[in-house]
Design an enzyme around this catalytic site. Sequence first.
Site, PDB file in Angstrom:
ATOM      1  N   ASP A 161      -9.973   2.306   1.560  1.00 17.07           N
ATOM      2  CA  ASP A 161     -10.012   1.798   2.936  1.00 17.07           C
ATOM      3  C   ASP A 161     -10.628   2.836   3.874  1.00 17.07           C
ATOM      4  OD1 ASP A 161      -8.939  -0.716   2.540  1.00 17.07           O
ATOM      5  OD2 ASP A 161      -6.876  -0.070   2.877  1.00 17.07           O
TER       6      ASP A 161
ATOM      7  N   LYS B 200       0.805  -1.222   0.000  1.00 18.70           N
ATOM      8  CA  LYS B 200       0.000   0.000   0.000  1.00 18.70           C
ATOM      9  C   LYS B 200       0.837   1.270   0.000  1.00 18.70           C
ATOM     10  CE  LYS B 200      -4.037  -2.155   2.122  1.00 18.70           C
ATOM     11  NZ  LYS B 200      -5.041  -2.089   3.227  1.00 18.70           N
TER      12      LYS B 200
END
Length: 273
Positions: free
Chosen positions: A101, A64
Amino acid sequence: MTRLALLGFPADGALSPILHRAAYTAMGLPWTYHTIECRPQDLPGFLRTLDGSWRGFSLTMPLKRTAVPLLDEVSETVARIGAANTIVVAPTGRLVGENTDLYGMVQALREAGVTGAASVTVLGAGATACTALAAAYELGCGQAVVIARDTGRARSLLGATAERIGIRATIEPWTAADYHLSADLVVSALPPRAADSLAPLWARGAGTVMDVAYRPWPSQFAYAAQEAGRRVVGGLPMLVHQAARQIVLQTGHSTAPFTEMWLAGQSAAAEFP
């Protein structure tokens, strides 16, 4: 053939392929979605090999943060958090990064009735912890406590991120966790079972606990929190909400078939021992 995939290491056992495939079926899209194990050092070379069949990727640990400087464009959310969990491959071939997210975490909390938090404790110091700090800011919290095993590493990873988000983050060692579990909102941003050692520390009280792990569920940590009187939010609602947002970004459709995705995720999670 239009292709999408989950990239990460290890990536086996993730629910993202099940959620995305359920969505494509419901939307009548003959697209494919695979799991590709990819280490950080392999990501630059992999992205250079992409052809026109690729539409996008989901990113999991440990990519990420690694992906951000490799992308042609990133959203304001990615720039603030410093992590991307979504890549959209534009028709021109440009790679656009997004972080769904944050959307997933905030939506899951609001669904559970959490619309604000005066105090927040975050367990962990990885990319998901950065997302939790951003979620805390979205919920009106100006200061959060981060519990980390390696406080020095946590400060180097989270210091600049917290400043960009606009929240003050105090880093405390793992041994101080029991002093901070009374916060309005406690978010475990740790891998499955990693917070279970803290389960005996819960005292009776109110507040909300979110454990981003979604299987096995409930975790010992979440179960103990619920027994101590906390409202508990699992990781599956966050996962489905963030995946639904990915579907919107990657397909160009205005909505995603959330119900079909939720049912598919529930069924698959229940099969995990």
